[in-house]
Design a protein around this motif. Structure first.
Motif, PDB file in Angstrom:
ATOM      1  N   UNK A  40       0.792  -1.227   0.000  1.00  0.00           N
ATOM      2  CA  UNK A  40       0.000   0.000   0.000  1.00  0.00           C
ATOM      3  C   UNK A  40       0.824   1.278   0.000  1.00  0.00           C
ATOM      4  N   UNK A  41       2.145   1.191   0.266  1.00  0.00           N
ATOM      5  CA  UNK A  41       2.914   2.439   0.304  1.00  0.00           C
ATOM      6  C   UNK A  41       3.182   2.999  -1.088  1.00  0.00           C
ATOM      7  N   UNK A  42       2.774   2.267  -2.114  1.00  0.00           N
ATOM      8  CA  UNK A  42       2.878   2.844  -3.464  1.00  0.00           C
ATOM      9  C   UNK A  42       1.659   3.698  -3.782  1.00  0.00           C
ATOM     10  N   UNK A  84      -3.250   4.335   4.695  1.00  0.00           N
ATOM     11  CA  UNK A  84      -1.939   4.929   4.446  1.00  0.00           C
ATOM     12  C   UNK A  84      -1.091   4.897   5.712  1.00  0.00           C
ATOM     13  N   UNK A  85      -1.720   5.219   6.860  1.00  0.00           N
ATOM     14  CA  UNK A  85      -0.957   5.233   8.106  1.00  0.00           C
ATOM     15  C   UNK A  85      -0.469   3.831   8.457  1.00  0.00           C
ATOM     16  N   UNK A  86      -1.337   2.824   8.268  1.00  0.00           N
ATOM     17  CA  UNK A  86      -0.941   1.444   8.587  1.00  0.00           C
ATOM     18  C   UNK A  86       0.199   1.000   7.679  1.00  0.00           C
ATOM     19  N   UNK A  87       0.047   1.262   6.368  1.00  0.00           N
ATOM     20  CA  UNK A  87       1.094   0.832   5.438  1.00  0.00           C
ATOM     21  C   UNK A  87       2.400   1.575   5.698  1.00  0.00           C
ATOM     22  N   UNK A 135      26.008   2.533  -2.402  1.00  0.00           N
ATOM     23  CA  UNK A 135      24.806   2.904  -3.148  1.00  0.00           C
ATOM     24  C   UNK A 135      23.569   2.332  -2.482  1.00  0.00           C
ATOM     25  N   UNK A 136      23.689   1.109  -1.952  1.00  0.00           N
ATOM     26  CA  UNK A 136      22.526   0.516  -1.308  1.00  0.00           C
ATOM     27  C   UNK A 136      22.160   1.287  -0.043  1.00  0.00           C
ATOM     28  N   UNK A 137      23.185   1.740   0.696  1.00  0.00           N
ATOM     29  CA  UNK A 137      22.882   2.507   1.909  1.00  0.00           C
ATOM     30  C   UNK A 137      22.134   3.792   1.551  1.00  0.00           C
ATOM     31  N   UNK A 138      22.598   4.475   0.503  1.00  0.00           N
ATOM     32  CA  UNK A 138      21.904   5.703   0.094  1.00  0.00           C
ATOM     33  C   UNK A 138      20.489   5.367  -0.368  1.00  0.00           C
ATOM     34  N   UNK A 139      20.370   4.318  -1.187  1.00  0.00           N
ATOM     35  CA  UNK A 139      19.055   3.934  -1.682  1.00  0.00           C
ATOM     36  C   UNK A 139      18.120   3.539  -0.560  1.00  0.00           C
ATOM     37  N   UNK A 140      18.630   2.801   0.414  1.00  0.00           N
ATOM     38  CA  UNK A 140      17.791   2.364   1.513  1.00  0.00           C
ATOM     39  C   UNK A 140      17.365   3.517   2.399  1.00  0.00           C
ATOM     40  N   UNK A 141      18.334   4.391   2.730  1.00  0.00           N
ATOM     41  CA  UNK A 141      18.008   5.489   3.652  1.00  0.00           C
ATOM     42  C   UNK A 141      17.048   6.495   3.020  1.00  0.00           C
ATOM     43  N   UNK A 142      17.143   6.706   1.699  1.00  0.00           N
ATOM     44  CA  UNK A 142      16.217   7.652   1.079  1.00  0.00           C
ATOM     45  C   UNK A 142      14.826   7.052   0.947  1.00  0.00           C
ATOM     46  N   UNK A 143      14.694   5.757   1.254  1.00  0.00           N
ATOM     47  CA  UNK A 143      13.356   5.171   1.285  1.00  0.00           C
ATOM     48  C   UNK A 143      12.570   5.647   2.491  1.00  0.00           C
ATOM     49  N   UNK A 144      13.281   6.007   3.579  1.00  0.00           N
ATOM     50  CA  UNK A 144      12.580   6.392   4.804  1.00  0.00           C
ATOM     51  C   UNK A 144      11.728   7.648   4.644  1.00  0.00           C
ATOM     52  N   UNK A 145      12.258   8.745   4.061  1.00  0.00           N
ATOM     53  CA  UNK A 145      11.373   9.902   3.860  1.00  0.00           C
ATOM     54  C   UNK A 145      10.186   9.596   2.942  1.00  0.00           C
ATOM     55  N   UNK A 146      10.332   8.580   2.073  1.00  0.00           N
ATOM     56  CA  UNK A 146       9.201   8.232   1.214  1.00  0.00           C
ATOM     57  C   UNK A 146       8.181   7.390   1.966  1.00  0.00           C
ATOM     58  N   UNK A 147       8.639   6.672   2.994  1.00  0.00           N
ATOM     59  CA  UNK A 147       7.706   5.877   3.792  1.00  0.00           C
ATOM     60  C   UNK A 147       6.981   6.735   4.815  1.00  0.00           C
ATOM     61  N   UNK A 148       7.545   7.912   5.123  1.00  0.00           N
ATOM     62  CA  UNK A 148       6.919   8.806   6.095  1.00  0.00           C
ATOM     63  C   UNK A 148       5.839   9.614   5.393  1.00  0.00           C
ATOM     64  N   UNK A 149       4.607   9.533   5.891  1.00  0.00           N
ATOM     65  CA  UNK A 149       3.488  10.129   5.163  1.00  0.00           C
ATOM     66  C   UNK A 149       3.670  11.614   4.897  1.00  0.00           C
TER      67      UNK A 149
END
Lengths: 231, 635
Positions: free
Chosen positions: B382-384, B394-397, B439-453
């Motif tokens: 659902x986070x997409x 949205x909050x649950x996902x 690169x994976x660390x950057x890719x992974x960490x930039x996922x967090x602001x996208x997961x934050x509503x």
């Protein structure tokens, strides 16, 4: 063809005397017959998992659409005749029984019964499709009870009935395709059984196709009440 | 030497690698690459082979070819974005207004029915009845150029996702090495393996054919209702969707094969926790492939029904629900994100352990993290759709999505723990492994602001998302893939490549990648939306930096490609164990014989017990064991 390719091909019969099933060799990369049998069974169970998930998409679509348009779905199930669906359920259950029985026949080396039960299973599948197409699809299609934009039934009571027919035709159509594939596989088993390929030491093919056939049956067991019985 | 091979001394075994003919005295079979018969029978034997090694090489060839095609499309997309597109109208000296389109590189126009004009007189051509004659012409406009851009972008996305990244590591490297690492002669179902290769080719042909006849502009996600309405009446979109459906079959069959192989064909002595982590990663991947792909299968099938019969399940005009399509699509496509990254993590574990010559820190934690990621992957789709679903959902996902960070971080810390105080060889595979970590660390960490509503409200559908998923999918998975190719190249083809040029290629790829995509984080936070062919003038400099980066990246990959191809012709013969690895593939010849092993191997040590055993075919002088702790109890 290199050595490994000829070894990797299906279990082949070694020379010598005795019925064909007693001379079947396991594929070269397995240690013995049992390992091959277990691997094939595990593979088929995994495949059945994918089948369940494939149909689960349809079941989810059914649930959501039913929740949104309960009236259209209630009307829809009234358009279907539960007696034809019930007869088809009996036909498939009977075929599942003969399929299971044919595995037992192979294990007990009852070659005559094995051929009979395989042929009977195929015929049940055919009967299912005949009932489905001639007695259910054809008259409904002629009345205009069709999916989506093709819908032209003049006496519809609810504007969302086309959605019901979309779900009905998608679900039963994909299921019918599976019945057809199963019939093909069992026909293949039947032709091989004429040569005496299956017996107490070699019945992997019958076993895994049997699993598949039971799943096809099981899907119908879920489709039948969802489409025909729930009002 | 702990793997038991009862046939003679190991030195003679090692000598096969240096033998001119690639095969030694008492083993009269050659390597799997040895041609048998003439040219045509050799080609035919490859096309019909059930040997997992040949199938791995065939997948590798196909994936790299399609990677090239998708890469050229990516370069075209970046080149198009060099300058914003503008229609500039100028009044000519004779008073007419002339409109020119600026900033567009590709514009194949749109076929339009126009009045036929006589080129000599400039007047419309009239037929016998005095009516104007119509003709079909490709008319260029600002819009038709944008459409061309959309099609190239869809080509890039669909090829890279469905035909390159998903099959890259599992189907190419996994096919080749999973059975050997387990000590098996082949995968459980060799003929099914051949079938899934042909299904893959067939599906790719479908998808590529839809592009050749004019292209598809839906994006790789095929969102309804656009995908059911665009290009109406034409079969292109159906062909592309059918291609993706068929590719799904290939993916399922490969995954099924690998799961059964791991369960049933492990060599004696190899328990679950003696398996290499690459195998664990492929196993977790296969589980996702088997469980998620059928859902995209039924979704794409319903999309095809929608286009052909207008069944209306996804069509709001009929009472259907387009968001349902998104749910179905992401129920598959989110887990598939981990189909893409998990094998990359598996390769990284191998590269780091072998080239740091150290026991992997937290083996079990990494193995369970793979399964953990596979499990969590099914509950975060659902986070997409944060902006397309209810607030509660949205909050649950969002909350569930943060769970992914835990097993992921476990892996990163374990890799770092392995590198700490290790004896690290800086060679090409290790350079790729280090690139992967960054690169994976950057890719992974930039996922967090996208997961934050709250932050996602600003960042969603922007270049920030584009940069984020390129860091994960390309910067991590494809970098790991190329690193894995370098790691196993000597084993697959029996040749050593030039390490210096390999490192140069890797460094250029690393620099080019960061120049291309790090810039896009800035574009995204400043508000550049994704998928557009044009933009406001303020973004020009960022887009140009990004485009220059794509050229550096391409140069790096070309150097790498030539280096690898050159090694096939002029490379030194590879020894059986060039890096000093402890997993079973390093115990056999380079390239392996047809049956992989001359005798069924018996596994007596863990895959990373660098502190306990001397690697296969190597001497204790080359790989000294660490001194045993004296006195005991102090460690």
């Amino acid at each position: 063809m290199s050595a490994i390719d000829s070894h990797g091909s299906p279990p082949t019969a070694a020379g010598g005397k005795g019925p064909l099933w007693s001379r079947m060799k396991h594929a070269h990369h397995f240690r013995n017959h049992d390992e091959e049998f277990d691997a094939c069974k595990l593979g088929m169970w995994l495949f059945l998992t994918t089948e369940v998930l494939l149909f689960s998409g349809l079941f989810v679509a059914y649930a959501i659409m039913r929740m949104k348009y309960p009236q259209a779905f209630t009307n829809g199930s009234h358009y279907l005749d539960w007696r034809w669906g019930g007869l088809n359920t009996i036909v498939l259950l009977l075929s599942s029984f003969t399929m299971a029985y044919s595995i037992r026949n192979a294990q007990m080396n009852k070659q005559g019964w094995l051929k009979f039960n395989l042929a009977f299973t195929v015929l049940c599948g055919a009967l299912f499709l005949v009932i489905k197409f001639t007695l259910e699809y054809a008259p409904k299609w002629a009345q205009g009870k069709r999916p989506g934009f093709l819908f032209s039934y003049p006496n519809a009571q609810d504007p969302y009935e086309p959605i019901w027919w979309s779900i009905y035709y998608s679900a039963t159509g994909i299921h019918a395709t599976h019945v057809l594939i199963g019939m093909g596989l069992i026909t293949y088993l039947f032709l091989r059984s004429l040569k005496g390929t299956y017996g107490p030491k070699h019945y992997t093919g019958v076993e895994v196709v049997g699993l598949y056939w039971h799943l096809v049956d099981l899907i119908w067991i879920f489709l039948f009440p969802l489409l025909y019985l729930i009002h | 030497m702990s793997t038991i091979d009862t046939h003679g001394p190991h030195d003679s075994h090692a000598a096969h690698g240096h033998d001119d003919h690639g095969h030694g005295g008492h083993h009269h079979e050659g390597s799997y690459l040895t041609p048998r018969g003439g040219l045509f029978s050799t080609i035919w034997s490859w096309m019909t082979t059930v040997d997992h090694k040949k199938l791995g090489v065939m997948y590798l060839t196909a994936v790299l070819t399609l990677f090239f095609v998708g890469g050229v499309a990516a370069l075209a997309v970046r080149a198009e974005l060099w300058a914003p597109n503008r229609a500039v109208s100028e009044t000519q000296p004779d008073g007419t207004v002339k409109t020119t389109i600026k900033g567009q590189l590709f514009n194949i126009g749109v076929p339009t029915e126009v009045t036929k004009v006589d080129p000599a007189t400039g007047k419309p051509v009239l037929d016998a009845q005095g009516n104007e004659v119509k003709e079909w012409k490709r008319v260029e406009s600002l819009n038709s150029g944008n459409q061309t851009y959309n099609r190239i972008m869809t080509l890039h996305g669909a090829i890279m996702v469905f035909m390159v990244i998903i099959p890259s590591i599992p189907a190419a490297l996994g096919n080749f090495f999973l059975p050997i690492m387990l000590g098996a002669k082949d995968v459980a179902f060799p003929r099914l393996n051949l079938l899934s290769w042909w299904v893959y080719v067939f599906g790719s042909v479908f998808a590529v054919a839809s592009v050749i006849v004019g292209g598809v502009d839906t994006g790789w996600t095929f969102y309804t209702p656009y995908s059911t309405m665009t290009d109406a009446g034409h079969w292109r979109v159906v062909a592309m969707v059918a291609g993706a459906f068929i590719l799904g079959f290939s993916s399922i069959l490969t995954g099924l094969n690998f799961i059964v192989t791991v369960h049933k064909l492990r060599a004696p002595g190899m328990g679950w926790f003696d398996m290499p982590l690459f195998v664990w990663a492929i196993y977790a991947t296969a589980i996702i492939q088997v469980l998620a792909t059928p859902v995209i299968g039924i979704t794409l099938l319903m999309l095809i029904f929608e286009r052909l019969f207008h069944v209306g399940i996804f069509d709001p005009r009929m009472g259907g629900d387009p968001v349902l399509f998104q749910h179905f699509f992401w129920f598959y496509s989110h887990p598939v994100v981990y189909v893409m990254i998990l094998p990359g993590m598996g390769v990284a574990s191998e590269l780091i352990a072998v080239h740091a010559h150290k026991r992997l820190f937290g083996y079990r934690a990494i193995a369970f993290a793979s399964l953990g990621i596979a499990g969590v992957s099914f509950i975060v789709w659902g986070h997409h759709m944060f902006t397309a679903e209810g607030e509660l959902a949205a909050a649950v996902f969002s909350a569930l999505t943060f769970l992914v960070a835990i097993p992921t971080a476990v892996k990163v810390f374990n890799w770092l723990g392995t590198l700490y105080k290790a004896h690290i060889s800086i060679n090409t595979p290790m350079c790729y492994a280090l690139s992967f970590l960054f690169l994976f660390s950057i890719g992974g960490l930039t996922g967090l602001p996208l997961a934050t509503l709250s932050t996602d409200m600003h960042l969603h559908d922007s270049y920030f998302v584009v940069a984020h998923f390129h860091y994960v999918m390309m910067g991590s998975t494809l970098i790991a893939f190329v690193g894995g190719i370098h790691h196993w190249w000597p084993k697959m083809f029996g040749r050593m490549y030039n390490d210096t040029w390999g490192i140069i290629g890797c460094v250029l790829v690393f620099i080019g990648f960061n120049v291309t995509f790090f810039t896009q984080f800035f574009l995204g936070t400043r508000g550049m939306p994704r998928r557009y062919a044009s933009y406001v003038d303020e973004f020009t400099i960022f887009h140009q930096i990004s485009t220059v980066g794509s050229w550096i990246l391409a140069l790096g990959f070309l150097i790498t490609l030539f280096n690898l191809l050159h090694s096939l012709v002029a490379g030194k013969k590879a020894p059986p164990n060039p890096w000093g690895g402890l997993t079973l593939e390093w115990s056999v010849e380079s390239p392996p014989s047809e049956h992989n092993f001359h005798h069924e191997p018996l596994v007596t040590h863990g895959p990373y017990a660098f502190d306990e055993v001397v690697p296969f075919h190597r001497t204790p002088e080359e790989f000294p064991l660490p001194p045993k702790p004296v006195g005991g109890g102090h460690h």
